[in-house]
Design a protein around this motif. Sequence first.
Motif, PDB file in Angstrom:
ATOM      1  N   CYS A 260       0.858  -1.197   0.000  1.00  0.00           N
ATOM      2  CA  CYS A 260       0.000   0.000   0.000  1.00  0.00           C
ATOM      3  C   CYS A 260       0.891   1.243   0.000  1.00  0.00           C
ATOM      4  N   GLY A 261       1.528   1.472  -1.140  1.00  0.00           N
ATOM      5  CA  GLY A 261       2.356   2.661  -1.284  1.00  0.00           C
ATOM      6  C   GLY A 261       3.638   2.647  -0.497  1.00  0.00           C
ATOM      7  N   HIS A 262       4.102   1.468  -0.075  1.00  0.00           N
ATOM      8  CA  HIS A 262       5.276   1.379   0.780  1.00  0.00           C
ATOM      9  C   HIS A 262       6.511   0.976  -0.031  1.00  0.00           C
ATOM     10  N   GLU A 280       3.265  -2.449  -9.497  1.00  0.00           N
ATOM     11  CA  GLU A 280       2.749  -1.115  -9.154  1.00  0.00           C
ATOM     12  C   GLU A 280       2.142  -1.134  -7.757  1.00  0.00           C
ATOM     13  N   ALA A 281       2.615  -0.224  -6.921  1.00  0.00           N
ATOM     14  CA  ALA A 281       2.121  -0.180  -5.549  1.00  0.00           C
ATOM     15  C   ALA A 281       0.684   0.322  -5.499  1.00  0.00           C
ATOM     16  N   ALA A 297      -9.413  -2.615  -4.072  1.00  0.00           N
ATOM     17  CA  ALA A 297      -8.713  -3.814  -3.608  1.00  0.00           C
ATOM     18  C   ALA A 297      -7.253  -3.776  -4.052  1.00  0.00           C
ATOM     19  N   ARG A 298      -6.340  -4.021  -3.112  1.00  0.00           N
ATOM     20  CA  ARG A 298      -4.914  -4.038  -3.437  1.00  0.00           C
ATOM     21  C   ARG A 298      -4.505  -5.401  -3.987  1.00  0.00           C
ATOM     22  N   THR A 299      -3.505  -5.383  -4.830  1.00  0.00           N
ATOM     23  CA  THR A 299      -3.020  -6.611  -5.454  1.00  0.00           C
ATOM     24  C   THR A 299      -2.216  -7.431  -4.467  1.00  0.00           C
TER      25      THR A 299
END
Length: 374
Positions: A260-262, A280-281, A297-299
């Motif tokens: 998550c964007g980390h 890709e974040a 939803a995050r991958t």
Amino acid sequence: MPLARSLSRVLVERKTTRRERAGFLTFLLVVLAVIVAVESVTPGDLRVVLFASLVPLVGALVLSVLTTAVLATLAGVCIAGSYPLFAPHERDPGQMAVVLAATWAVGLLALLIARLGSQRQSLLEHTRGAAEAVQLALLRPFPLRTKDFEAYGVYLAADEYARVGGDLYELIESPFGTRVLVADVRGKGLDAINAGAAVLSAFRVAGYEEPGLSDLTRRMENILDRYNEYAETIGQEPRHVTALLAEFAPDRQRMRLVNCGHLEPFTVSEAGPRQIFLGEAGLPLGLGFLVPDEERARTVVETRLPYGARLLLFTDGVTEARDSHGVFYPLARRLRNWTGLEPAALVREIEQDLHRYVGGRLHDDAAILVITAR
């Protein structure tokens, strides 16, 4: 930088050992003796002994009130005794009265400085104790352990008088495997700590209940969204949180990750360090409202932890640390020299090298975790 740090430790925190204080007192007594000796050989119209009144002022920066009072008394005795001994021709009672009054006034000022310094030291100790209590309530001390894994790490606060900031970490054992969280809250201060506590609590609770990492991150974001709604009602800024979640299967090698964007993690083994590319974040937690619900939803990325390898997770306080020339800390290159270290030793080496690289003090909080199978 090391000199400035040492001066801060002595003058601001008044953190000195008994031996250091004894050595400093001895030095000041020698200075007094030297002043008196110089006074004895100087011409009559030059009053070097008056510099003795400055000795308790210097001592007040480090020494206790009682010791400073002793120094002030000795300085007064030196000045009062030097006039009849080394300047018998100067017997003006008015002049002597002015000199002694000024000496005792400086001595009282030294006592006041020592008293204020002692109070400041007590306040700093209470503040540090409160920060440590907050840290223990929010972040568990290392090492963290589950049945199959353990995590060694360190939290480095940029504020040397605090112990906790906006970086988060946790390791839990769930029905779905060991789960790990490392996260970084945007901003600093109590507002960031409160937002971080909401995310960390959500991970600790939902991590035992949600079978999938994607559902877990959604639930964590829902909790953060509710916190941000509350924060806005009381005039605080909403916060977003970059986070990396990892889940280990029972075989201790298969793992799933959600970014998550980390920052992407590393595996460290005898074969060398290798960064795990997660594609890709996803958006940081708290920014999901920027996309439609069906795209929130995050991958989840599935990969393997090589046998004997350790998983290194960290926050941007590590990779964005800069040296005196503004060059970022080269973590990947540094790791090549430490592939054979045990997890605890690897954490210590990164911590010490990071402090050396920046010259002693970080400008952002940093968290470092090394996960290894038990």
